[in-house]
Design a protein around this motif. Structure first.
Motif, PDB file in Angstrom:
ATOM      1  N   SER A 124     -21.867 -53.033  29.503  1.00 45.77           N
ATOM      2  CA  SER A 124     -21.342 -53.403  28.181  1.00 45.77           C
ATOM      3  C   SER A 124     -22.369 -54.018  27.246  1.00 45.77           C
ATOM      4  O   SER A 124     -22.000 -54.650  26.258  1.00 45.77           O
ATOM      5  N   PHE A 126     -23.863 -52.450  25.201  1.00 49.60           N
ATOM      6  CA  PHE A 126     -23.652 -51.683  23.973  1.00 49.60           C
ATOM      7  C   PHE A 126     -22.493 -52.224  23.143  1.00 49.60           C
ATOM      8  O   PHE A 126     -22.187 -51.696  22.072  1.00 49.60           O
ATOM      9  N   LEU A 178     -24.351 -46.865  23.866  1.00 53.89           N
ATOM     10  CA  LEU A 178     -23.863 -46.161  25.048  1.00 53.89           C
ATOM     11  C   LEU A 178     -24.352 -44.717  25.082  1.00 53.89           C
ATOM     12  O   LEU A 178     -24.793 -44.216  26.122  1.00 53.89           O
ATOM     13  N   ARG A 182     -26.384 -42.012  27.870  1.00 53.92           N
ATOM     14  CA  ARG A 182     -25.753 -40.763  28.309  1.00 53.92           C
ATOM     15  C   ARG A 182     -26.631 -39.557  27.972  1.00 53.92           C
ATOM     16  O   ARG A 182     -26.756 -38.618  28.752  1.00 53.92           O
ATOM     17  N   LYS A 201     -17.836 -46.120  19.714  1.00 55.01           N
ATOM     18  CA  LYS A 201     -18.869 -46.982  20.265  1.00 55.01           C
ATOM     19  C   LYS A 201     -20.115 -46.972  19.376  1.00 55.01           C
ATOM     20  O   LYS A 201     -21.110 -46.313  19.671  1.00 55.01           O
ATOM     21  N   HIS A 224     -29.197 -48.396  28.051  1.00 50.01           N
ATOM     22  CA  HIS A 224     -28.562 -48.268  26.729  1.00 50.01           C
ATOM     23  C   HIS A 224     -29.504 -48.708  25.611  1.00 50.01           C
ATOM     24  O   HIS A 224     -29.214 -48.454  24.432  1.00 50.01           O
TER      25      HIS A 224
END
Length: 317
Positions: A124, A126, A178, A182, A201, A224
């Motif tokens: 978290s 982000f 985030l 990814r 986000k 992140h």
């Protein structure tokens, strides 16, 4: 390392002052904070070791959430994040199991999303309101050697960092996103975001060098981490190199250990302000890995990251 006992709490250190194991049934866990001394000692142990592993807890969803809530307010799983299978918004389903009970397929969006969890990160980061603790409970574990979790001590790594570099690093602000992690883990799949993903986000901004619960300095890092800014809001062109050099330094073997889940009922509780972690990546022959995470929101002075006025300055630039 040798075990020791504090007020009836048995503790076995794992890697010096980083990580500890404790065998404690859920009845004792839940009652800790009804009695001042055990509850206080449990927090002291967590502050010292940053990661505590409990075996054979007997926790279910309700008890997992109840214990976590004694540590502070809980982060709610966003609607898009998938909490249907576990049945509560206070648990994040980080399993390789779909809502219908089938295993996640390799070509699915969820499989690719989970690849980011195999990068070193802090939960978290982000979010503009960051997390303090994560508590990950196993309901089913794969065969031995699969599905382990690694932890890195960002406190000691910072302490050992050259003094000549520290003053410069203290001035940096980090943009966490985030979707950056990814895309690093699965660049083709996350080349384009869905409108829902893009809106839900946005980036968050936090100081690179933070304070742990005892006031000691520590690095606040994650996969992140997308961009570094100096104190005047200027973007550093070599942000990613600096970030990954710092991550590489923190994740040397002298700062890390690997935790094996072993059996259902294992609970791993870590402090996101003092550590990074990464999960073993999914494999097609892994078998069911049913783990569910509660996340305690930070209530400290740096919980909300960098001020709105600073982030507005970044956006203008």
């Amino acid at each position: 390392m040798a075990s020791y006992t504090i007020n009836g709490l048995s503790v076995t250190p794992i890697h010096g002052d980083f990580g500890a194991e404790n065998c404690m049934p859920y009845i004792y866990l839940l009652s800790c904070f009804e009695n001042l001394i055990p509850g206080f000692q449990l927090i002291r142990i967590q502050d010292k070791y940053a990661v505590i592993i409990f075996r054979g807890t007997g926790l279910d969803n309700e008890r997992h959430v109840a214990f976590s809530a004694q540590l502070g307010s809980l982060e709610k799983n966003p609607a898009w994040g998938g909490s249907e299978r576990v049945g509560t918004p206070y648990l994040f389903d980080v399993s390789n199991i779909e809502s219908d009970g089938s295993l996640v397929k390799k070509d699915s969006r969820r499989w690719h999303h989970a690849l980011g969890n195999a990068l070193w990160h802090t939960d978290s980061s982000f979010n503009q309101h960051r997390s303090k603790y994560s508590l990950l409970l196993a309901h089913a574990v794969p065969v031995a050697g699969q599905g382990n979790t690694e932890f890195a001590d960002t406190r000691q790594a910072w302490k050992d960092y050259p003094e000549a570099e520290k003053e410069k690093l203290r001035r940096y602000v980090v943009e966490h996103e985030l979707w950056h992690s990814r895309k690093l883990a699965s660049p083709d799949e996350y080349e384009k975001l869905t409108p829902e993903e893009r809106n839900v986000k946005p980036p968050a901004y936090h100081k690179l060098v933070q304070q742990g619960p005892s006031g000691e300095e520590t690095l606040f890092l994650a996969a992140h981490a997308k961009t570094l800014f100096d104190i005047d809001g200027n973007r550093l062109v070599d942000s990613q190199k600096i970030i990954w050099d710092l991550i590489a330094n923190c994740t040397q073997s002298k700062y890390t250990f690997t935790a094996e889940w072993k059996a259902a009922g294992t609970l791993m509780w870590w402090d996101n302000r003092q550590s990074m972690h990464r999960a073993s990546p999914y494999t097609e022959n892994m078998g069911p890995r049913d783990v569910r995470r509660s996340t305690v929101i930070d209530d400290g002075p740096l919980a909300f990251g960098i001020s709105k006025s600073y982030t507005e300055k970044l956006q203008v630039k």
